[in-house]
Design an enzyme around this catalytic site. Structure first.
Site, PDB file in Angstrom:
ATOM      1  N   HIS A  81       0.821  -1.207   0.000  1.00  0.00           N
ATOM      2  CA  HIS A  81       0.000   0.000   0.000  1.00  0.00           C
ATOM      3  C   HIS A  81       0.854   1.255   0.000  1.00  0.00           C
ATOM      4  CE1 HIS A  81       0.112  -1.929   4.034  1.00  0.00           C
ATOM      5  NE2 HIS A  81       0.477  -0.738   4.465  1.00  0.00           N
ATOM      6  N   CYS A 105       0.397  -0.264  12.709  1.00  0.00           N
ATOM      7  CA  CYS A 105       1.400  -0.275  11.647  1.00  0.00           C
ATOM      8  C   CYS A 105       1.598   1.153  11.141  1.00  0.00           C
ATOM      9  CB  CYS A 105       0.994  -1.216  10.513  1.00  0.00           C
ATOM     10  SG  CYS A 105      -0.442  -0.679   9.566  1.00  0.00           S
TER      11      CYS A 105
END
Length: 638
Positions: free
Chosen positions: A67, A179
């Site tokens: 991503h 994260c």
């Protein structure tokens, strides 16, 4: 928002055959570009590669979820690749990857898409669902499978909100996952830990810290009662709250691929105890009952105070320097009364320091209110708190108004959340970016305008009228009252009423009133500085380190230096300061001290009448307040 709204048919490839990880990423980026959601392909590609360098997004079981979040993304989106032969992706389990979902997220505060992306990430951990996607015959079938799963499954946040530790639970385990981008791995790790806990018939509560803020936050009571805490994170997580607890710290990827091992280790109890670098400042060691309403208010106050403190210290010392420069460069005795009102801005360099310090001070109350609000209502409350604090700063309510605004902002957001839960799904999704800020700021403005400011304004008017009526009464009593008023709210209506009264007295040729006012404002910071040195057990490590700077601010007549200490413990600090300031003001009147300048502190002592006894009055008031602080404040456990 549905998952399929982010996944364009043009961005799905079911027959991809890249030969390497880099080739797979490049092909996925090309698919994303076809969706029309990217305005700068190379910038987006660099961001995807940069995220991959932090840690692999190949989570195992043949799945990868790379991503990128950056300004090159116009709208959130997904691209999907099925690689029949698989490709080496440096996955956590070392196996080839044959299913890739690439995420594109815009670098904005609009987080509507995050719930959707996190839900897809968690769906991918269902092996049957992932296999069905690998075997899809067409993009339409691929999309239909995703839409069906989206309809049937709850979101991860909905499911995690149901996780809790019951009093009857055996081993009590808590977890935090986070994260760097807070989109996929945060929630996949939470899913992994939750599944592993169910397999072991173990109850667990999981806090997720994603791009949408912290959710399902662990309470102080839960932390206190927990047997073990798992922190699976590659991003910063508040750790001081875990001081003295058994804590497993690991990468977020371990929460995905090694959740079972983490749970087994937590249940066994073979885990080291975590010691925070500033353990004395943690809620568990604050000396207050954990989990109670009083404790919650205390920690919320401290969140505002700790963020406000740098503005107070930096701004206050800069203003003190301005007074010092004018004190060195200007002969106070050669100035008339009008010129003395500009002390601190007479020379250009002093004016520059004063302007810079005033700018820093301008942030003080908005920051206090904003971060109190954030502690109560999370990130959406921050804007409301800032607005309320700014209204308090520019209005009549001052420090006390900012405190009220901070708590009000947090509870306004909590109220709006409950109301928005009843809205249709498409409206609920836009609540954080439209309804919360718009309705919340409007409600905050009405609260401040209709309740807080009028109440404080009425007090201000009544106080001024009362002081005017005392002009002919005992000067010592008047000095006692004026000195005490300077310490009640440190910039609020009481303080302002006393200061305006003293300034007006100078214009009328009555100089003893201003002397009592200024000494009343000098006493609280000086007393706090002295108490933090004499009674170390009464103050946190951070307070002890910042305490001595209050000598500088107090001697420069900057009462605001005491605000962080008053905000963190108002029930004990304010009475101590009020009494000491009242004593100093009364003694100033008793000793017939006078002052022909409205501010400046020690730097305008050349124009103080009976300066020696003025110093005696200041010392006496400081000692009284410092001793009271030592008696009234509770020990902070180390």
């Amino acid at each position: 928002m549905r998952i399929t709204e982010l996944l364009d048919k043009r961005s799905i490839s079911l027959l991809a055959s890249p030969k390497s990880k880099n080739e797979a990423l490049d092909q996925a980026v090309e698919l994303m570009v076809k969706s029309g959601r990217i305005n700068d392909k190379e910038a987006y590609r660099r961001q995807v590669y940069a995220r991959e360098e932090e840690s692999t997004t190949g989570i195992g079981e043949g799945i990868a979820i790379p991503h990128g979040k950056c300004a090159a993304v116009d709208r959130p989106g997904l691209a999907a690749m099925v690689i029949k032969e698989g490709v080496d992706f440096d996955a956590l389990d070392g196996e080839p990857v044959n299913l890739i979902f690439l995420i594109a997220a815009p670098d904005t505060e609009d987080n509507v898409h995050l719930d959707v992306l996190s839900k897809l990430s968690v769906l991918m951990m269902d092996e049957d669902f992932a296999d069905s996607l690998r075997n899809a015959k067409s993009p339409d079938e691929f999309l239909a499978m995703i839409d069906k799963a989206d309809e049937e499954k709850k979101s991860i946040d909905e499911r995690l909100s149901d996780t809790r530790i019951s009093d009857a639970a055996g081993v009590k385990i808590l977890a935090v996952t986070s994260c760097p981008t807070g989109i996929a791995h945060t929630y996949m790790a939470a899913e992994g830990i939750e599944k592993a806990a169910k397999e072991r018939d173990c109850s667990v509560k999981i806090e997720t810290r994603g791009s949408g803020g912290a959710k399902n936050v662990l309470t102080a009571r839960e932390i206190k009662e927990a047997d073990c805490i798992i922190v699976a994170a590659d991003a910063q997580v508040p750790m001081d709250r875990f001081h003295g607890k058994k804590v497993i710290q690991c990468q977020v990827s371990d929460g995905i691929s090694k959740a079972g091992e983490l749970l087994d280790r937590a249940i066994s109890g073979d885990v080291p105890v975590y010691h925070a670098a500033a353990g004395a400042n943690t809620p568990e060691t604050s000396g207050k009952k954990s989990g109670g309403i009083g404790h919650q208010i205390y920690t919320q106050l401290m969140n505002g105070v700790s963020h406000m403190l740098p503005f107070v210290v930096g701004g206050g010392i800069l203003i003190a320097l301005a007074f010092l420069i004018d004190g060195i460069c200007v002969d106070m005795n050669a100035l008339d009364v009008t010129e003395r009102t500009n002390f601190g801005t007479i020379t250009p360099i002093a004016a520059w320091f004063k302007s810079l310090g005033d700018t820093a001070f301008g942030f003080m109350l908005p920051v206090l209110a904003g971060f109190i609000a954030m502690a109560v209502g999370d990130r959406p409350a921050l804007a409301l708190g800032f607005v309320g604090g700014m209204l308090a700063s520019g209005g009549k309510s001052g420090f006390l108004g900012a405190l009220a605004a901070g708590f009000a902002a947090g509870y306004i957001i909590i109220l709006l959340r409950k109301l928005c839960d009843k809205l249709p799904d498409f409206l609920e999704k836009i609540a954080p970016v439209l309804i919360y800020p718009l309705a919340g700021i409007l409600m905050m403005g009405l609260l401040m305008s209709l309740i807080v400011e009028p109440v404080m304004g009425g007090l201000n008017t009544a106080l001024n009228n009362g002081l005017m009526s005392m002009g002919g009464t005992s000067k010592i009593v008047l000095g006692l009252i004026l000195g005490g008023m300077m310490a009640i709210d440190m910039g609020g209506p009481f303080n302002k009423a006393a200061y305006v009264f003293g300034s007006a007295a100078i214009a009328a040729g009555n100089y003893d009133i201003m002397a009592a006012v200024m000494i009343g404002g000098m006493t609280p910071p000086c007393a706090i500085a002295l108490a933090s040195m004499l009674f170390k057990k009464k103050f946190t490590k951070e307070e002890r380190e910042s305490g001595p700077t209050n000598f500088i601010m107090g001697l420069a007549f900057i009462t605001e230096g005491a605000i962080p200490f008053a905000a963190s413990d108002p029930l004990h600090v304010l009475p101590s300061c009020v009494i000491g300031s009242g004593v100093a003001g009364a003694l100033s009147m008793l000793f017939h001290c006078t002052l022909m300048a409205p501010h400046g502190g020690i730097f305008v002592f050349p124009v103080v009448g009976n300066a020696a006894m003025y110093v005696v009055a200041l010392i006496a008031g400081t000692l009284v307040s410092a001793i009271l602080l030592g008696v009234l404040k509770k020990d902070v456990e180390q």
